[in-house]
Design a protein around this motif. Structure first.
Motif, PDB file in Angstrom:
ATOM      1  N   THR A   1       0.832  -1.210   0.000  1.00 54.66           N
ATOM      2  CA  THR A   1       0.000   0.000   0.000  1.00 54.66           C
ATOM      3  C   THR A   1       0.864   1.255   0.000  1.00 54.66           C
ATOM      4  OG1 THR A   1      -1.659  -1.232   1.271  1.00 54.66           O
ATOM      5  CG2 THR A   1      -1.908   1.149   1.168  1.00 54.66           C
ATOM      6  N   GLY A   2       1.954   1.234   0.766  1.00 53.76           N
ATOM      7  CA  GLY A   2       2.852   2.382   0.776  1.00 53.76           C
ATOM      8  C   GLY A   2       3.474   2.630  -0.577  1.00 53.76           C
ATOM      9  N   MET A   3       3.871   1.563  -1.258  1.00 55.33           N
ATOM     10  CA  MET A   3       4.425   1.701  -2.602  1.00 55.33           C
ATOM     11  C   MET A   3       3.378   2.261  -3.563  1.00 55.33           C
ATOM     12  SD  MET A   3       6.988   1.413  -4.653  1.00 55.33           S
ATOM     13  CE  MET A   3       8.184   0.369  -3.817  1.00 55.33           C
ATOM     14  N   ALA A   4       2.137   1.773  -3.441  1.00 49.51           N
ATOM     15  CA  ALA A   4       1.071   2.214  -4.344  1.00 49.51           C
ATOM     16  C   ALA A   4       0.781   3.703  -4.194  1.00 49.51           C
ATOM     17  CB  ALA A   4      -0.200   1.402  -4.091  1.00 49.51           C
ATOM     18  N   ILE A   5       0.655   4.187  -2.969  1.00 51.53           N
ATOM     19  CA  ILE A   5       0.300   5.604  -2.808  1.00 51.53           C
ATOM     20  C   ILE A   5       1.502   6.502  -3.072  1.00 51.53           C
ATOM     21  CG2 ILE A   5      -1.590   5.121  -1.228  1.00 51.53           C
ATOM     22  CD1 ILE A   5       0.270   6.153   1.029  1.00 51.53           C
ATOM     23  N   ALA A   6       2.723   6.015  -2.810  1.00 51.12           N
ATOM     24  CA  ALA A   6       3.917   6.812  -3.135  1.00 51.12           C
ATOM     25  C   ALA A   6       4.029   6.989  -4.640  1.00 51.12           C
ATOM     26  CB  ALA A   6       5.165   6.141  -2.572  1.00 51.12           C
ATOM     27  N   MET A   7       3.788   5.915  -5.388  1.00 51.59           N
ATOM     28  CA  MET A   7       3.821   6.014  -6.846  1.00 51.59           C
ATOM     29  C   MET A   7       2.688   6.891  -7.359  1.00 51.59           C
ATOM     30  SD  MET A   7       4.821   2.087  -7.870  1.00 51.59           S
ATOM     31  CE  MET A   7       4.781   2.454  -9.641  1.00 51.59           C
ATOM     32  N   MET A   8       1.532   6.814  -6.706  1.00 51.85           N
ATOM     33  CA  MET A   8       0.393   7.657  -7.095  1.00 51.85           C
ATOM     34  C   MET A   8       0.715   9.124  -6.860  1.00 51.85           C
ATOM     35  SD  MET A   8      -2.719   7.382  -8.341  1.00 51.85           S
ATOM     36  CE  MET A   8      -3.168   5.701  -7.974  1.00 51.85           C
ATOM     37  N   ASN A   9       1.343   9.417  -5.731  1.00 50.31           N
ATOM     38  CA  ASN A   9       1.719  10.791  -5.435  1.00 50.31           C
ATOM     39  C   ASN A   9       2.756  11.314  -6.418  1.00 50.31           C
ATOM     40  OD1 ASN A   9       3.891  12.536  -3.422  1.00 50.31           O
ATOM     41  ND2 ASN A   9       1.770  13.198  -3.534  1.00 50.31           N
ATOM     42  N   ALA A  10       3.702  10.438  -6.801  1.00 46.64           N
ATOM     43  CA  ALA A  10       4.733  10.852  -7.760  1.00 46.64           C
ATOM     44  C   ALA A  10       4.150  11.058  -9.149  1.00 46.64           C
ATOM     45  CB  ALA A  10       5.847   9.802  -7.806  1.00 46.64           C
TER      46      ALA A  10
ATOM     47  N   VAL B   1      10.362  -2.099  -1.736  1.00 51.53           N
ATOM     48  CA  VAL B   1       9.669  -3.371  -1.534  1.00 51.53           C
ATOM     49  C   VAL B   1       9.797  -3.871  -0.101  1.00 51.53           C
ATOM     50  CG1 VAL B   1       9.594  -5.801  -2.225  1.00 51.53           C
ATOM     51  CG2 VAL B   1       9.926  -4.025  -3.949  1.00 51.53           C
ATOM     52  N   ASP B   2      10.937  -3.683   0.523  1.00 56.19           N
ATOM     53  CA  ASP B   2      11.203  -4.287   1.826  1.00 56.19           C
ATOM     54  C   ASP B   2      10.933  -3.361   3.008  1.00 56.19           C
ATOM     55  OD1 ASP B   2      11.929  -6.779   0.873  1.00 56.19           O
ATOM     56  OD2 ASP B   2      14.019  -6.215   0.577  1.00 56.19           O
ATOM     57  N   ILE B   3      10.185  -2.295   2.820  1.00 60.13           N
ATOM     58  CA  ILE B   3       9.891  -1.436   3.964  1.00 60.13           C
ATOM     59  C   ILE B   3       9.079  -2.224   4.999  1.00 60.13           C
ATOM     60  CG2 ILE B   3       9.964   0.712   2.648  1.00 60.13           C
ATOM     61  CD1 ILE B   3       6.943   0.788   2.694  1.00 60.13           C
ATOM     62  N   ALA B   4       9.333  -1.917   6.254  1.00 61.34           N
ATOM     63  CA  ALA B   4       8.649  -2.570   7.388  1.00 61.34           C
ATOM     64  C   ALA B   4       8.900  -4.073   7.425  1.00 61.34           C
ATOM     65  CB  ALA B   4       7.150  -2.282   7.352  1.00 61.34           C
TER      66      ALA B   4
ATOM     67  N   SER C   1       0.835   2.738   6.246  1.00 61.68           N
ATOM     68  CA  SER C   1       1.685   2.801   5.048  1.00 61.68           C
ATOM     69  C   SER C   1       1.989   4.247   4.675  1.00 61.68           C
ATOM     70  CB  SER C   1       1.007   2.080   3.887  1.00 61.68           C
ATOM     71  OG  SER C   1      -0.112   2.808   3.402  1.00 61.68           O
ATOM     72  N   TYR C   2       0.974   5.111   4.723  1.00 59.45           N
ATOM     73  CA  TYR C   2       1.236   6.516   4.422  1.00 59.45           C
ATOM     74  C   TYR C   2       2.160   7.126   5.468  1.00 59.45           C
ATOM     75  CZ  TYR C   2       0.774  11.520   4.685  1.00 59.45           C
ATOM     76  OH  TYR C   2       1.065  12.856   4.798  1.00 59.45           O
ATOM     77  N   LEU C   3       1.887   6.831   6.753  1.00 63.64           N
ATOM     78  CA  LEU C   3       2.704   7.391   7.827  1.00 63.64           C
ATOM     79  C   LEU C   3       4.159   6.954   7.695  1.00 63.64           C
ATOM     80  CD1 LEU C   3       0.218   6.835  10.796  1.00 63.64           C
ATOM     81  CD2 LEU C   3       0.652   8.971   9.559  1.00 63.64           C
ATOM     82  N   TRP C   4       4.371   5.703   7.318  1.00 65.84           N
ATOM     83  CA  TRP C   4       5.739   5.182   7.169  1.00 65.84           C
ATOM     84  C   TRP C   4       6.456   5.863   6.004  1.00 65.84           C
ATOM     85  CZ3 TRP C   4       8.196   0.855   9.717  1.00 65.84           C
ATOM     86  CH2 TRP C   4       9.449   0.541   9.176  1.00 65.84           C
TER      87      TRP C   4
ATOM     88  N   ARG D   1       4.160  -8.836  -0.808  1.00 62.17           N
ATOM     89  CA  ARG D   1       5.525  -8.352  -1.074  1.00 62.17           C
ATOM     90  C   ARG D   1       5.837  -8.472  -2.567  1.00 62.17           C
ATOM     91  NH1 ARG D   1       8.173  -5.371   2.947  1.00 62.17           N
ATOM     92  NH2 ARG D   1       7.643  -6.261   4.975  1.00 62.17           N
ATOM     93  N   GLY D   2       5.434  -9.608  -3.147  1.00 62.18           N
ATOM     94  CA  GLY D   2       5.648  -9.791  -4.586  1.00 62.18           C
ATOM     95  C   GLY D   2       4.880  -8.782  -5.410  1.00 62.18           C
ATOM     96  N   MET D   3       3.654  -8.458  -4.981  1.00 65.52           N
ATOM     97  CA  MET D   3       2.853  -7.460  -5.680  1.00 65.52           C
ATOM     98  C   MET D   3       3.530  -6.097  -5.646  1.00 65.52           C
ATOM     99  SD  MET D   3      -0.929  -8.638  -4.325  1.00 65.52           S
ATOM    100  CE  MET D   3      -1.643  -7.017  -4.625  1.00 65.52           C
ATOM    101  N   ALA D   4       4.148  -5.772  -4.509  1.00 60.37           N
ATOM    102  CA  ALA D   4       4.871  -4.492  -4.395  1.00 60.37           C
ATOM    103  C   ALA D   4       6.038  -4.443  -5.376  1.00 60.37           C
ATOM    104  CB  ALA D   4       5.363  -4.299  -2.964  1.00 60.37           C
ATOM    105  N   PHE D   5       6.722  -5.586  -5.530  1.00 62.30           N
ATOM    106  CA  PHE D   5       7.844  -5.636  -6.473  1.00 62.30           C
ATOM    107  C   PHE D   5       7.350  -5.499  -7.912  1.00 62.30           C
ATOM    108  CE2 PHE D   5      10.765  -7.854  -9.302  1.00 62.30           C
ATOM    109  CZ  PHE D   5      11.983  -7.303  -8.948  1.00 62.30           C
TER     110      PHE D   5
END
Length: 338
Positions: free
Chosen positions: A73-82, A237-240, A225-228, A130-134
């Motif tokens: 989720t963190g990867m998804a919203i970070a990419m969305m923000n970018a 991919v390996d956050i948290a 995820s957003y807070l992190w 985790r694989g989905m994040a990658f």
């Protein structure tokens, strides 16, 4: 006073105070208000994840995918923000909560509808998420210069001496306390884990309760995820990684029974703060990361042993009281017959 000290939460609080006092003898500024506020702020994400884990454990389940949910989720919203910097921050936060809740719902559905053991389900989805994040990121990082300033700055903004991240942690603690203590869902969660058979006879849908617990766990992981990502200004991919074990450890240390149905929000928060104090203090006094892991593992084992002993003694008391009641009933029947 003796009764108060025997309470798990009070004892854990006193242990934390003693730890802070001991560590402050090695680092003079460790016990200052600013440093203690910093420790709480650093531990806020773990507190939220531990409360998410607690909700699931209360129903006699476990969520090993909570940190992987956070990573995807963190990867998804970070990419969305970018990619879409004009999107309002509120929309991104809501998206994070919804995505996390959907991932939690997948776990809950598999446990509820297909009756697969929770540890098997969440161990599988841990790897999947985790694989989905990658796959989503192609293994690339989203760095601070790709994110918008408001996306990064809000959780760090201080209010009354404590960053917004810390205040969010406090609000979540209060909301979870009210939810688990005063709502139908909270009572159902305790009943589902404490005595599933009695819960069914009482009209509680235990499967639905577990499903809702996983959804709530996922939603809190999504918020985390957003807070992190904003707190550390990076998504990869390996956050948290490993935080699913930290969340379980915080629950166990705080007195949450792995068997379900026993525990409190206060205990979970204190368990997370216990780990937070250790992780912040041990590097300060020069203890290596490997020794820190050994110390944390030892504490977890001792906490589990303490919980098991306490529950075994409680069971013995119940059996002893029941035996005494049966003896009294027999004496009454004998007296009546005479």
């Amino acid at each position: 006073m003796a009764r108060l000290i025997r309470k798990r939460e009070t004892l854990l609080f006193l242990i934390i105070v003693v730890m802070i006092a001991i560590f402050s003898t090695r680092a003079a500024d460790f016990a200052t208000p600013d440093n203690l506020a910093s420790i709480f702020n650093d531990t806020s994400i773990l507190i939220i994840l531990a409360l998410a884990q607690m909700t699931v454990i209360l129903t006699k389940s476990i969520d090993l995918s909570v940190a992987a949910n956070l990573a995807f989720t963190g990867m998804a919203i970070a990419m969305m923000n970018a990619a879409y910097p004009d999107l309002p921050l509120v929309v991104l936060i809501l998206m994070a909560i919804v995505i996390g809740a959907c991932l939690g719902a997948i776990n809950g559905f598999l446990v509820w509808a297909l009756e697969i053991p929770p540890i098997v389900v969440t161990l599988g989805t841990l790897t999947i998420y985790r694989g989905m994040a990658f796959v989503l990121s192609g293994g690339a990082w989203v760095n601070a210069h790709q994110m918008t300033p408001i996306f990064l700055s809000v959780p760090r903004t201080p209010i009354l001496g404590l960053p917004v991240l810390g205040w969010v942690g406090i609000i979540i603690v209060l909301l979870m306390y009210v939810l688990l203590r005063y709502t139908q869902f909270g009572r159902s969660a305790y009943a589902t884990g404490g005595n599933p058979t009695a819960a069914v006879y009482a009209g509680i849908d235990t499967g639905w309760t577990k499903f809702l617990a996983f959804v709530l766990s996922g939603a809190l992981a999504g918020l985390s995820s957003y807070l992190w990502v904003s707190r550390y200004a990076v998504a990869y991919v390996d956050i948290a990684n490993g935080f699913e074990l930290d969340s379980v450890a915080a629950c166990v240390i705080g007195g949450i029974s792995i068997a379900g149905g026993v525990g409190s929000v206060a205990g979970t928060v204190l368990g997370a703060l216990f780990l937070g104090v250790i992780k912040n203090a041990l590097p300060v006094i020069g203890i290596s990361p490997f020794t820190q892991m050994a110390i944390s593992g030892t504490v977890i084992i001792l906490a589990v042993a303490f919980n098991a002993r306490r529950e075994r003694n409680r069971g013995r008391i119940i059996l002893r009281d029941r035996a005494a009641a049966e003896i009294r009933a027999a004496e009454i029947r004998t007296g009546a017959a005479a």
